[in-house]
Design a protein around this motif. Structure first.
Motif: not given
Length: 557
Positions: A8-15, A390-391, A544-547, A551-557
């Motif tokens: 999850k960390e490896f494929f996260s947006l934050g990574a 990012i996607r 996936l976007r709701q998940a 976690e407090g992430i909304d990148v609008r895409c």
């Protein structure tokens, strides 16, 4: 940590980018995002059915692409000549894409250049008492440019000098802005028509042309930096003329604040200009970093710190992972060679559509991989440009959201310098979008098919924008998610058609695909089955976007 947590960390947006990490966001914004999120649906009966569909459909997609582009296909002799000797299990490799072949064949040299550049800065900076990073970037950039383009540096230097003079010495703000744009777009046409023609000057035509003779290929990215410098300088000069806006802190600016950083006017000098335009890690293909952001990170406060070593290492592993995925596809699916030779006679609509889909995935990967290598190099050098992809290309259901995630730094550049100054999403949203995508198409290449692609994108935005306006008020209804799923199916079909025309099958191949779909019962059955599959995929994408929102992430895409 468990394997699941590590993945999850490896494929996260934050990574990928700290700009997308919820821990760096403002707490109020995080809480607001979490409140909008819906409860998890991953364990429901509905989604268990979706998992079964995925388990069946995804392997069939790979199977169809392989059958349409492998040795067993009757059309194989037509495209076999485009294949090269590979390194995986003795298979041939489809290295026929000219753009990616240049990167793939020169990957070792690019890595070697990075290995030379990074230690050299660390050694020379204290020895020569270099006070500002931009001084090193200027010298290294000039040496790199001469080695890369040889005598063609003179042609590029002429463009740099003219652009600098326009921004610096035309005092009427609007005239300077319009002249910058007119000159910039004109150079795209001039370089396309005359860029590689002989000048008639002997020492220019017969002299050393560098390792990369085609200097004009990388000029498009250089132009973005040239325009950024001029417009940032013009904006800053105007800001300084307003007494209440002269000041401003240069400490702890976030990525948005760095775009309009209150730099001293003396920072907009010719040396910083050249250092910025020629910054070696990002020179060839970006990601695009604005002038203000580059100078701020270089000479005031770097966005990359020692604490980021783990994140940069994960980013490196993500790069290696994507590189290996690309190699696997090129060794087992020769879809690029098929599309180049139009060798799809006798293929089913399912197979032709998979040729197009995997072609689009290769286009995504062939851009993602160089961008991530260059951004990795920049991160190791202490400069943090935006992440471009990012996607995953297949994880998109909205044309608007797609462009926020694809070539993200260019998207941000376009919004800052074209879309917002033209009025943004106001009364002329469609007209502004038409202008934006026309520029994007011309910037990519001077071809009618790309203009058609740009106009198709805008045309396909209209239904999405209209539907959003009409149905947004029903977003709390139980059926709203399913209605959005139907809209997503239509969107995905339209996006695929536009991109197939512009980048894969061309007009003829796309028309043949559409004809094959609707001229037979099997074709119509394929269309229905694929639309159902796309509906299922859209529901998973929504979740996936709701998940992420949970976690407090909304990148609008």
């Amino acid at each position: 940590m468990s394997i699941t947590s590590n993945l999850k960390e490896f494929f996260s947006l934050g990574a990928l980018d700290t700009r997308l990490d919820p821990t760096t966001a403002q707490n109020k914004r995080q809480q607001a995002t979490k409140k909008k999120a819906t409860p998890s649906k991953w364990g429901t009966i509905e989604f268990k059915f979706y998992y079964i569909v995925f388990i069946i459909v995804v392997p069939l997609m790979f199977k169809a692409a392989r059958e349409a582009s492998n040795e067993t296909n009757p059309n194989y002799p037509r495209f076999e000549r485009l294949l090269s000797k590979g390194w995986i299990f003795g298979r041939k490799v489809d290295n026929s894409d000219q753009q990616y072949r240049f990167f793939r064949d020169n990957l070792f040299l690019l890595c070697l250049l990075g290995v030379i550049h990074l230690p050299l800065r660390r050694v020379l900076t204290p020895v020569l008492s270099i006070r500002k990073r931009t001084h090193f970037d200027l010298v290294f950039g000039v040496i790199f440019l001469i080695g890369a383009h040889g005598m063609n540096v003179i042609k590029l230097s002429a463009h740099l000098a003219i652009n600098y003079a326009i921004g610096k010495y035309i005092k009427q703000r609007k005239v300077a802005i319009w002249t910058t744009w007119i000159y910039g777009v004109s150079t795209l046409f001039l370089n396309d028509w005359y860029g590689m023609q002989k000048s008639g000057i002997s020492f220019l035509d017969s002299g050393f042309k560098g390792i990369i003779e085609r200097w004009d290929v990388f000029y498009n990215f250089t132009l973005l930096r040239m325009i950024s410098y001029n417009l940032d300088y013009i904006e800053r000069e105007q800001t300084l003329s307003i007494p209440s806006a002269k000041g401003g802190s240069l400490i702890d600016l976030n990525d948005r604040e760095r775009l309009t950083a209150p730099l001293p006017l003396e920072d907009y000098n010719v040396f910083n200009y050249i250092a910025y335009v020629l910054y070696t890690p990002l020179f060839i293909a970006g990601p695009v970093l604005t002038f203000n952001d580059y100078v701020y990170q270089s000479n005031y406060q770097q966005a990359v710190s020692v604490k980021d070593k783990k994140r940069i290492f994960i980013y490196f592993l993500r790069f290696v992972f994507c590189l290996l995925v690309m190699e696997f596809i090129l060794h087992f699916m020769y879809v690029v060679a098929v599309s180049k030779t139009k060798a799809w006679d006798g293929d089913t609509p399912f197979q032709i559509s998979m040729l197009g889909l995997f072609n689009l995935n290769i286009i995504w990967l062939k851009l993602l991989i160089p961008w991530r290598l260059f951004r990795l190099w920049s991160l190791l050098d202490g400069i943090d440009p935006p992440e471009n992809m990012i996607r995953c290309m297949d994880n998109n259901f909205s044309a608007l959201a797609f462009w926020r995630a694809w070539h993200r730094s260019f998207n941000r550049w376009v919004i800052r310098y074209i879309y917002v100054p033209m009025g943004g999403g106001g009364s002329y949203r469609i007209l502004n979008s038409l202008l934006v995508f026309s520029f994007v198409a011309i910037w990519h290449d001077i071809e009618l098919r790309l203009l058609m692609w740009g106009w198709l994108i805008v045309l396909f935005l209209i239904p999405e924008l209209s539907a959003s306006m009409v149905f947004r008020k029903y977003d709390q209804e139980w059926w709203y998610r399913y209605l959005c799923g139907l809209g997503a199916v239509v969107n995905i079909w339209m996006m695929m058609i536009a991109n197939l025309v512009g980048f894969c099958l061309g007009k003829d191949g796309t028309l043949q695909l559409i004809q094959e779909i609707f001229k037979s019962v099997s074709g119509v059955s394929f269309f229905i089955a694929s639309s159902i599959s796309l509906f299922v995929a859209s529901q998973v994408m929504f979740e996936l976007r709701q998940a992420e929102r949970r976690e407090g992430i909304d990148v609008r895409c």
